[in-house]
Design an enzyme around this catalytic site. Structure first.
Site, PDB file in Angstrom:
ATOM      1  N   THR A  14       0.827  -1.211   0.000  1.00  0.00           N
ATOM      2  CA  THR A  14       0.000   0.000   0.000  1.00  0.00           C
ATOM      3  C   THR A  14       0.864   1.265   0.000  1.00  0.00           C
ATOM      4  OG1 THR A  14      -1.621  -1.218   1.278  1.00  0.00           O
ATOM      5  CG2 THR A  14      -1.856   1.163   1.268  1.00  0.00           C
ATOM      6  N   VAL A  15       1.865   1.298   0.892  1.00  0.00           N
ATOM      7  CA  VAL A  15       2.660   2.530   1.023  1.00  0.00           C
ATOM      8  C   VAL A  15       3.677   2.640  -0.124  1.00  0.00           C
ATOM      9  CG1 VAL A  15       4.136   3.895   2.542  1.00  0.00           C
ATOM     10  CG2 VAL A  15       2.371   2.433   3.531  1.00  0.00           C
ATOM     11  N   LYS A 105       6.543   1.525  12.295  1.00  0.00           N
ATOM     12  CA  LYS A 105       6.344   1.942  13.699  1.00  0.00           C
ATOM     13  C   LYS A 105       6.717   0.855  14.689  1.00  0.00           C
ATOM     14  CE  LYS A 105       1.561   1.360  12.571  1.00  0.00           C
ATOM     15  NZ  LYS A 105       1.785   1.454  11.150  1.00  0.00           N
ATOM     16  N   VAL A 132       4.034   7.546  12.159  1.00  0.00           N
ATOM     17  CA  VAL A 132       3.043   8.023  13.138  1.00  0.00           C
ATOM     18  C   VAL A 132       1.977   8.856  12.437  1.00  0.00           C
ATOM     19  CG1 VAL A 132       2.677   9.322  15.264  1.00  0.00           C
ATOM     20  CG2 VAL A 132       4.804   8.061  14.953  1.00  0.00           C
ATOM     21  N   GLY A 134       0.221   8.521   9.618  1.00  0.00           N
ATOM     22  CA  GLY A 134       0.215   8.669   8.161  1.00  0.00           C
ATOM     23  C   GLY A 134       0.689  10.017   7.688  1.00  0.00           C
ATOM     24  N   ILE A 136      -0.087  13.117   8.553  1.00  0.00           N
ATOM     25  CA  ILE A 136      -0.023  14.307   9.429  1.00  0.00           C
ATOM     26  C   ILE A 136       1.445  14.550   9.804  1.00  0.00           C
ATOM     27  CG2 ILE A 136      -0.829  15.351  11.579  1.00  0.00           C
ATOM     28  CD1 ILE A 136      -3.148  13.354  11.599  1.00  0.00           C
ATOM     29  N   LYS A 205       2.561   4.137  18.301  1.00  0.00           N
ATOM     30  CA  LYS A 205       2.666   5.549  17.895  1.00  0.00           C
ATOM     31  C   LYS A 205       2.920   6.454  19.093  1.00  0.00           C
ATOM     32  CE  LYS A 205      -0.205   4.581  13.884  1.00  0.00           C
ATOM     33  NZ  LYS A 205      -1.583   4.467  13.387  1.00  0.00           N
ATOM     34  N   GLY A 302      -3.531   4.932   4.832  1.00  0.00           N
ATOM     35  CA  GLY A 302      -3.900   4.943   3.416  1.00  0.00           C
ATOM     36  C   GLY A 302      -2.692   5.248   2.558  1.00  0.00           C
TER      37      GLY A 302
HETATM   38  N1  HSE Z   1      -4.074   0.539  10.957  1.00  0.00           N
HETATM   39  C1  HSE Z   1      -3.757   1.894  11.277  1.00  0.00           C
HETATM   40  C2  HSE Z   1      -5.023   2.669  11.547  1.00  0.00           C
HETATM   41  C3  HSE Z   1      -2.979   2.590  10.196  1.00  0.00           C
HETATM   42  O1  HSE Z   1      -6.118   2.125  11.487  1.00  0.00           O
HETATM   43  O2  HSE Z   1      -4.911   3.855  11.841  1.00  0.00           O
HETATM   44  C4  HSE Z   1      -1.545   2.202  10.175  1.00  0.00           C
HETATM   45  O3  HSE Z   1      -0.924   2.573  11.350  1.00  0.00           O
END
Ligand code: HSE
Length: 429
Positions: A14-15, A105, A132, A134, A136, A205, A302
């Protein structure tokens, strides 16, 4: 003058695919803003067929060493996650003089000290904005933007999956199980949601944020984690009646030199800025001694949002990295005896004389003061009894719950949710 950065991406999930797509789409914008042209030189993934079908003008390999040992690659993006081989990829990249960016993380939260030693040994630089929340840019704000502050506390909605579930329980009256199924159908929750719903992801996080804020190593295993699986629609509805909303919060506070770090569902006042952050969105409030509270909201997960953070790190590392995190020892953590909070207690009891006095007597013996009591008149033998307390010690409250659950008129496990009124911040304003 334009500077070209050759990037190697390890992991095309995904990333990783998000980073490739972002660079393909926005490379002109990035160059215009920063003078840096990012070129994806090589992508490594075990599934080379999948990658080859999705990219062009980029080498594809299944051996990560093809990236770490390539003298033309300047920056390596480690985007496979987990502990091994991620740590070997990072170490080898740095040994070969490359800067590294990662979204990992787990590695940073559970092996933070080892990572810093690796930085010191190799002289490399590591960007981990994407680890941490995504997209932001909270790490940059914490490390640089708030450099002139002592951080009093960090409070965050750090997990999108659980925020989505709690939001739908509140807005549509769903049970935890129904809201989870909805989140899975829409792709906000994993098929195995344990890591998110039991608080581990938020724990990683807040551990990273606390290490950076306080410059201390933190043993991740010592952080108390509580997820949202026991929250019922009844709790959500009582919280609303009392003017609160329930959020899964990661909290790190410095209380007279001792750190109180935890993750648990928390009732917060409806008018608090974090209360209006709904669905899959994340929010972080950092409270500095000079500036007061700073709040940032946005997408915490995401493909595109996380890629945005990876690219932000690449751009920053391309300049001379000015920030080198270092620890000045291990954190002194608060013991459960020292932690205090207000509590919401929900019990299912018989509706008979003397029950309330026995429960309030138990609280009184443990020196816990009651702030409010709710028992609605219902036409049933068993009724929910809700008590909200003033501040009480964690350890006293746990003892009370054990004693209350032994009464034969208490018919279910007691539900305990912490209540946070943010009084400390209000006083300063
Ligand atoms: N699974 C995490 C969330 C995203 O639902 O925020 C990745 O850290």
């Amino acid at each position: 003058m334009k500077k070209v950065i050759n990037l190697g991406i390890v992991g095309f999930g995904t990333v990783g695919s998000g980073v490739y797509n972002l660079v393909s789409r926005n490379s002109r914008t990035i160059c215009a803003k920063t003078g840096i042209e990012i070129k994806v030189k090589t992508i490594c993934d075990l599934d080379t067929t999948k990658v080859s079908a999705a990219v062009s003008g980029t080498a594809v390999t299944s051996r990560w060493q093809d990236i770490t040992e390539d003298p033309e690659i300047d920056v390596v993006a480690e985007l496979i996650g987990g502990i091994s081989p991620a740590r070997e990829i990072i170490r080898e990249s740095m040994k070969h003089g490359k800067n590294v960016v990662t979204a990992n993380k787990k590695l940073l939260a559970e092996n933070g000290s080892e990572m810093l030693e690796m930085l010191a040994d190799t002289g490399g630089s590591l960007g981990f904005e994407a680890a941490v929340c995504g997209g932001i840019p909270c790490i940059m704000v914490l490390n640089k933007g708030l450099a002139g502050n002592n951080i009093i506390s960090i409070t965050g909605i750090l997990n999108g999956t659980t925020n989505y579930i709690l939001s739908k329980m509140e807005s549509r009256g769903l049970s935890f199980e129904q809201a989870l199924a909805d989140a899975q159908r829409l792709g906000f929750a994993e098929a195995d949601p344990t890591f998110d719903v039991e608080g581990y992801d938020a724990g990683h996080k807040i551990a990273i944020l606390a290490m950076l804020a306080y410059g201390r190593s933190i043993d991740f295993k010592t952080i108390p984690l509580e997820g949202i699986t026991k929250i019922s629609p009844l709790d959500i509805s009582y919280a609303q009646d009392m003017g609160y909303t329930i959020k899964l919060l990661g909290i790190a506070k410095n209380i007279n030199g001792k750190l109180d770090i935890r993750v648990h569902p928390t009732m917060i006042p409806k008018e608090h800025p974090l209360a209006s952050v709904r669905n899959e969105f994340n929010s972080i409030m950092m409270d500095g001694d000079m500036i007061g509270p700073v709040v940032m909201n946005g997408r915490g997960a995401g493909s595109s949002a996380t890629a945005s953070a990876v690219v932000s790190d690449i751009v920053q590392l391309a300049g001379k990295p000015e920030f080198h995190p270092r620890f000045i020892g291990a954190a002194k953590l608060m013991s459960p005896e020292q932690r205090i909070s207000r509590y919401y207690i929900r019990m299912l009891t018989e509706d008979s004389p003397g029950i309330l006095s026995q429960i309030s007597g138990t609280l009184g013996r443990h020196k816990i003061s009651i702030a409010s009591v709710i028992q609605k008149e219902v036409n049933a033998e068993l009724v929910p009894l809700i008590i909200v307390t003033h501040e009480a010690k964690d350890s006293s409250m746990q003892k009370c719950v054990t004693e209350i659950e032994k009464f034969d008129f208490v018919k279910e496990h007691v539900t305990l949710i912490r209540v946070e009124d943010f009084k400390q911040q209000e006083k300063k304003q």
